[in-house]
Design a protein around this motif. Structure first.
Motif, mmCIF file in Angstrom:
data_model
loop_
_atom_site.group_PDB
_atom_site.id
_atom_site.type_symbol
_atom_site.label_atom_id
_atom_site.label_comp_id
_atom_site.label_asym_id
_atom_site.label_seq_id
_atom_site.Cartn_x
_atom_site.Cartn_y
_atom_site.Cartn_z
ATOM 1 N N LYS A 224 24.686 71.081 18.965
ATOM 2 C CA LYS A 224 25.500 69.710 18.446
ATOM 3 C C LYS A 224 26.803 70.927 17.987
ATOM 4 C CE LYS A 224 21.382 68.669 15.554
ATOM 5 N NZ LYS A 224 20.997 68.156 14.481
ATOM 6 N N VAL A 225 27.845 69.751 17.766
ATOM 7 C CA VAL A 225 28.875 70.247 17.517
ATOM 8 C C VAL A 225 29.801 69.490 16.441
ATOM 9 C CG1 VAL A 225 29.586 71.251 19.984
ATOM 10 C CG2 VAL A 225 30.160 69.422 19.279
ATOM 11 N N THR A 226 30.696 70.196 15.448
ATOM 12 C CA THR A 226 31.347 68.859 14.482
ATOM 13 C C THR A 226 32.825 68.803 15.150
ATOM 14 O OG1 THR A 226 30.544 70.658 12.872
ATOM 15 C CG2 THR A 226 32.322 69.005 12.232
ATOM 16 N N LEU A 227 33.447 67.796 15.236
ATOM 17 C CA LEU A 227 34.208 67.472 16.098
ATOM 18 C C LEU A 227 35.044 66.560 14.443
ATOM 19 C CD1 LEU A 227 33.141 64.512 18.656
ATOM 20 C CD2 LEU A 227 33.593 66.751 18.553
ATOM 21 N N ILE A 228 36.303 67.321 14.394
ATOM 22 C CA ILE A 228 37.450 66.662 13.696
ATOM 23 C C ILE A 228 38.657 65.999 14.442
ATOM 24 C CG2 ILE A 228 38.980 67.467 11.494
ATOM 25 C CD1 ILE A 228 37.079 70.312 12.312
ATOM 26 N N ASP A 229 38.927 65.151 13.531
ATOM 27 C CA ASP A 229 39.948 64.132 13.448
ATOM 28 C C ASP A 229 41.422 65.180 12.894
ATOM 29 O OD1 ASP A 229 42.405 62.625 13.934
ATOM 30 O OD2 ASP A 229 41.256 60.579 13.392
ATOM 31 N N GLY A 233 41.525 64.145 9.466
ATOM 32 C CA GLY A 233 40.835 65.392 8.712
ATOM 33 C C GLY A 233 38.480 65.354 9.062
ATOM 34 N N TYR A 234 39.088 63.747 9.298
ATOM 35 C CA TYR A 234 37.690 63.165 9.600
ATOM 36 C C TYR A 234 36.812 63.574 10.237
ATOM 37 C CZ TYR A 234 33.652 60.152 10.560
ATOM 38 O OH TYR A 234 32.165 59.654 10.992
ATOM 39 N N GLU A 235 35.889 64.487 9.561
ATOM 40 C CA GLU A 235 34.332 65.538 9.893
ATOM 41 C C GLU A 235 33.314 64.753 10.358
ATOM 42 O OE1 GLU A 235 33.918 69.347 8.336
ATOM 43 O OE2 GLU A 235 35.710 69.229 8.179
ATOM 44 N N ARG A 236 32.102 64.191 11.737
ATOM 45 C CA ARG A 236 31.381 64.691 12.042
ATOM 46 C C ARG A 236 30.791 65.314 12.782
ATOM 47 N NH1 ARG A 236 30.374 58.573 14.459
ATOM 48 N NH2 ARG A 236 27.523 58.002 15.005
ATOM 49 N N VAL A 237 29.625 65.984 12.755
ATOM 50 C CA VAL A 237 28.303 66.500 13.642
ATOM 51 C C VAL A 237 27.855 65.657 15.087
ATOM 52 C CG1 VAL A 237 26.267 67.714 14.015
ATOM 53 C CG2 VAL A 237 27.739 68.146 11.395
#
Length: 297
Positions: A224-229, A233-237
């Motif tokens: 599991k990683v947190t991707l950030i635009d 600034g949008y984040e999603r695991v």
């Protein structure tokens, strides 16, 4: 404001890029550049007596009448061009999971192009843009000017927000009146660039160089990683251990790349994709050779 340590590191990087680019240009790249990008016209050179096989359209009838024997006009290629390097400095260009970030790779590519242009007697200009145009340096000659261009690519801050191709295009169309070589360096992420490419390709000799990081095409299985635009600034695991997730990501990435390729081909734009974990010299070498062959055919 960049602190002294950062300035020192940037200048050291610029020096390393200068040494590498000069070596590659001297060994191979200058010839590739020269054969790929011709001058914009012909300059008169001299008169000489007509010889069998010469084109009749080059006969100068005034000189022929005066001397009583056919003479033709000889021309030489107008070699000097203006090479404009336009670099996307939006936040996504700062990403790098391997050898270089996309921005650092853009600086390396710019160094190769700029020193090749210099060795062919061409001027070099620079445009940096993101959500708005950031900097424009008009075409000029000289190593000092080239080193400033490279330094600006590395040091200019990246603002927040998505890249704005129309705004950059407006600046280029207004500032660059004469037909020029235009190298567009970007990851082409997060913006509609179709109209801009169409506009620029109509006036200039446009070469599009798409820069990407390997992870942007295929996610590694690392849990599991947190991707950030970086631009919104949008984040999603995301659970990268899930094969369906990785497969879906790869499919979306492939469709996006295919769409970009289709746009380049629609407007007959020379282009290449360069990964941040590979040597850009090899990719550009291949691109310029293909272009030279096509121009000769």
């Amino acid at each position: 404001m960049t602190d002294p340590d950062e300035i020192e590191e940037i200048m050291a990087r610029v020096h390393r890029l200068e040494l590498r680019a000069k070596r590659l240009v001297k060994e191979t790249f200058a010839g590739d550049y020269h054969s790929s990008f011709k001058g914009q016209g012909l300059d008169f050179d001299e008169f000489r007596e007509y010889q069998h096989g010469d084109e009749i359209r080059f006969i100068d009838w005034n000189v022929t009448a005066r001397l009583g024997t056919p003479f033709i006009r000889k021309f030489r290629e107008e070699r000097e061009l203006s090479a404009i390097i336009a670099v996307d400095l939006s936040a996504s260009m700062n990403y790098g999971s391997v050898r270089l970030s996309k921005r650092e790779m853009a600086a390396e590519i710019a160094a190769l192009i700029a020193f090749s242009a210099r060795d062919n007697g061409d001027k070099v200009g620079l445009l940096l843009f993101a959500d708005e145009p950031l900097l424009y340096l008009p075409p000029a000659k000289g190593t000092k000017h080239i080193l400033r261009c490279i330094r600006e690519i590395l040091a200019t801050p990246s603002p927040a927000g998505a890249v704005n191709f129309p705004a950059a295009t407006k600046v280029m169309m207004k500032a660059i009146r004469q037909k020029s070589l235009l190298f567009l360096l970007s990851d082409f992420i997060g913006a509609d660039f179709t109209k801009s490419l169409a506009t620029l390709s109509q006036r200039h000799d446009l070469v599009a160089l798409r820069l990407f990081d390997p992870i942007e095409q295929d996610l590694p299985a690392v849990g599991k990683v947190t991707l950030i635009d970086p631009e919104t600034g949008y984040e999603r695991v995301v659970n990268t251990s899930n094969s369906n997730v990785r497969m879906g990501f790869s499919k979306l990435s492939r469709r996006y790349r295919e769409g970009i390729e289709k746009t380049f081909k629609r407007y007959d734009i020379d282009h290449a994709a360069l990964a941040s974990n590979e040597d850009p010299f090899k990719v550009l070498h291949g691109l310029f050779q293909r272009r030279a062959k096509r121009k000769q055919s």
